[in-house]
Design a protein around this motif. Structure first.
Motif, PDB file in Angstrom:
ATOM      1  N   ILE A  87      -3.308 -23.774   9.902  1.00 15.16           N
ATOM      2  CA  ILE A  87      -3.416 -23.195  11.237  1.00 15.16           C
ATOM      3  C   ILE A  87      -2.503 -21.975  11.308  1.00 15.16           C
ATOM      4  N   PRO A 136     -16.110 -25.703  13.379  1.00 14.84           N
ATOM      5  CA  PRO A 136     -15.100 -25.982  14.399  1.00 14.84           C
ATOM      6  C   PRO A 136     -14.648 -27.437  14.411  1.00 14.84           C
ATOM      7  N   THR A 137     -15.578 -28.358  14.235  1.00 14.89           N
ATOM      8  CA  THR A 137     -15.227 -29.776  14.241  1.00 14.89           C
ATOM      9  C   THR A 137     -14.431 -30.170  13.001  1.00 14.89           C
ATOM     10  N   LEU A 151      -7.776 -22.372  10.597  1.00 12.58           N
ATOM     11  CA  LEU A 151      -7.960 -21.985  11.989  1.00 12.58           C
ATOM     12  C   LEU A 151      -7.068 -20.782  12.284  1.00 12.58           C
ATOM     13  N   LYS A 156      -1.763 -33.782   9.629  1.00 13.94           N
ATOM     14  CA  LYS A 156      -3.132 -34.191   9.932  1.00 13.94           C
ATOM     15  C   LYS A 156      -3.658 -35.192   8.908  1.00 13.94           C
ATOM     16  N   HIS A 162     -12.406 -21.117  10.910  1.00 13.07           N
ATOM     17  CA  HIS A 162     -12.730 -21.038  12.329  1.00 13.07           C
ATOM     18  C   HIS A 162     -11.814 -19.992  12.958  1.00 13.07           C
ATOM     19  N   GLU A 168      -6.135 -18.625  15.456  1.00 11.15           N
ATOM     20  CA  GLU A 168      -6.291 -18.762  16.908  1.00 11.15           C
ATOM     21  C   GLU A 168      -5.287 -17.883  17.649  1.00 11.15           C
ATOM     22  N   SER A 226     -10.902 -28.618  13.080  1.00 15.78           N
ATOM     23  CA  SER A 226     -10.024 -29.253  14.080  1.00 15.78           C
ATOM     24  C   SER A 226      -9.506 -30.599  13.599  1.00 15.78           C
ATOM     25  N   GLN A 227     -10.271 -31.287  12.756  1.00 23.37           N
ATOM     26  CA  GLN A 227      -9.871 -32.607  12.256  1.00 23.37           C
ATOM     27  C   GLN A 227      -8.977 -32.528  11.019  1.00 23.37           C
TER      28      GLN A 227
END
Length: 517
Positions: A208, A347-348, A236, A358, A258, A238, A351-352
């Motif tokens: 991330i 995206p799914t 990700l 994680k 993403h 963001e 995110s997981q």
């Protein structure tokens, strides 16, 4: 010079005492704690295994991390450092030793190799403290958070980069990390993930990057073109203003990422960079792909991406957005296997799986997160192709270097890249030190299977070990030692690099001849 046994024993005992005082727990040797195996370009050039097979150390302070590095038998002795807790300026001091080169206020992975840093237990947070990789190879950084690293204000660390790599870095895998800031350059922050000055074979995966003005770059300027072979997958990005990433030269592969709220620009390919952009999901963003803020063009190959509420600016003298209907303007060959998730489920899946803490889950290309098996033995590196030692037979046919172009990693005063393709044995190229690289390149794909490296008469240094690299893909075509004729399988490429990895003195290459064979 190798120290006497008694001195080495004393040093080891001293390091153990320091480790105990600074928050490190030394354990018996065991396999690397890293989970899974490197992916992407980090699998090339011999592979990336970090500290697999070496000792494992637990550290709860930055000083303890440095003590673990300094306590090794040598700067290349494999080690895994399991980190738990908050690492900050208050607990990160310089530690000295023959196997390290550290500094206070930054985690310094400098002039070392074969190291894994992995967050364990309740997690590892590097708070306002950057991780600096310099003159290093075979490094794994996994399952950690790095936040709010500043280049101005107080405190400062690592030039403002959360993770920064520079100066002859090879084979780094950064996986399941969270890199974040609290603003942009005006607030004192710089890049989250910066690579420069001859950094190659790097993968950033399942991570991330968020809340920063700058996501990261490859190449510090339009003349720093010695970097490349970077993979970005399942990350990700963001709330990033720009540089997601910024590419100056080199080759990069972005797949299954993403991108959300890229506020000014995203993948900025410029100065001849080539980006392969596969099955990514872009949402609520602006100018997510193209060449921006320069007239030095870059290139891209696109397939399978989804552009969800993406806006595009109009083309201009220093802006060349790829959209609104992105089309490929180059082709990029990828030398490693990979499995693509459909862009619609990115995206799914991201995110997981992406980020620290994680569970180190990954995707196998079926849009379903998987937990990899912990690594218990060193990963077998990708074999480096080798060929018989250069023979005395001179190549026949046309020297393809004549009329081609050339560049390199550096050039000593009074020498030129063009000297290796002028047919004149009295002129030559030298790097600025004992190692460096020189490349021949063509505007169209050219088949090469033989090169001839001819040293200048009376050369001040003799070429030792070397590698021949297909610069289009990063594949090593041959390796060995000494100048002369080198053969390998017929290869279609645009650019071929002769990389000198050791020599006596400063080598002088008079001619770098290339032949179809």
């Amino acid at each position: 010079m190798r120290r006497p046994v008694a001195l080495r024993l004393f040093a080891a005992l001293a390091t153990m005492a320091l480790a105990a005082a600074t928050g490190a727990v030394l354990s018996i040797p065991e396999a690397s704690a890293a989970t899974g195996s490197a992916t992407g370009y980090a699998t090339q050039n011999g592979g990336t295994t970090g500290g697999a097979g070496g000792q494992t150390v637990r550290a709860t302070t930055g000083t303890a991390i440095h003590a673990a590095l300094c306590g090794r038998a040598s700067s290349s002795t494999p080690i895994t450092i399991e980190v738990e807790g908050t690492i900050n300026h208050g607990n990160t001091s310089q530690v000295s030793g023959d196997s390290c080169n550290t500094a206070a206020g930054v985690i310094e992975l400098k002039q070392i190799s074969n190291v894994t840093i992995i967050g364990v237990g309740s997690g590892a947070v590097f708070d306002q403290l950057g991780i600096h990789v310099r003159d290093a190879s075979n490094i794994i950084i996994q399952n950690v958070t790095v936040r709010n690293v500043k280049k101005s204000g107080s405190p400062t660390s690592n030039g403002g980069d959360a993770i920064g790599m520079e100066s002859n870095v090879r084979n780094v895998w950064v996986d399941h990390v969270t890199l974040e800031a609290s603003g942009g350059e005006s607030e004192g922050f710089d890049g989250l993930f910066d690579l420069k000055n001859n950094t190659q074979y790097v993968t950033l995966s399942y991570s991330i990057l968020r809340n920063s003005g700058r996501g990261g770059l490859v190449g510090s300027s339009e003349t720093d073109l010695s970097n490349g072979f970077i993979t970005y997958d399942h990350n990700l990005y963001e709330n990033i203003d720009s540089r997601a990433p910024l590419l100056r030269g080199g080759t990069a592969h972005m797949y299954n990422n993403h991108y959300v709220s890229l506020n000014e620009s995203g993948i900025n390919s410029r100065a001849g960079a080539r980006a392969k952009v596969d099955n990514n999901y872009f949402k609520d963003s602006k100018d997510v792909l193209g060449t921006f803020y320069t007239d030095a063009a870059g290139y891209w190959q696109v397939s399978g991406n989804i552009f969800d509420n993406v806006t595009w600016s109009s083309p201009g003298s220093e802006n060349n957005p790829a959209g609104p209907d992105p089309q490929s303007n180059t082709t990029v060959s990828i030398p490693y296997p990979y499995s693509l998730d459909e862009a619609s489920c990115v995206p799914t899946v991201v995110s997981q799986t992406a980020g620290a803490n994680k569970g180190l889950q990954v995707s196998n290309g079926t849009c379903s997160p998987q937990t990899p098996t912990p690594t218990t033995t060193p990963t077998s590196p990708t074999p480096t192709p080798t060929d018989p030692a250069p023979g005395p037979t001179q190549p026949s046919g046309t020297n393809l270097s004549i009329g081609a172009d050339s560049d390199g990693s550096s050039k000593a005063s009074g020498t030129s890249y063009g000297n290796v393709r002028d047919g004149d044995m009295s002129t030559y190229w030298s790097p600025t030190g004992s190692t460096g690289s020189i490349s021949i390149k063509w505007g169209s794909a050219t088949t090469v299977s033989v090169i001839n490296i001819r040293e200048a008469s009376g050369s001040a240094g003799s070429i030792g070990s070397w590698r021949v690299i297909n610069q289009d893909t990063g594949a090593v075509l041959a390796s060995g030692s000494g100048a002369g004729v080198i053969t390998f399988s017929r290869t279609l490429l645009h650019k071929i690099t002769f990389e000198i990895t050791s020599s006596t003195g400063t080598p002088q290459v008079a001619e770098y001849e290339t032949y179809a064979g």
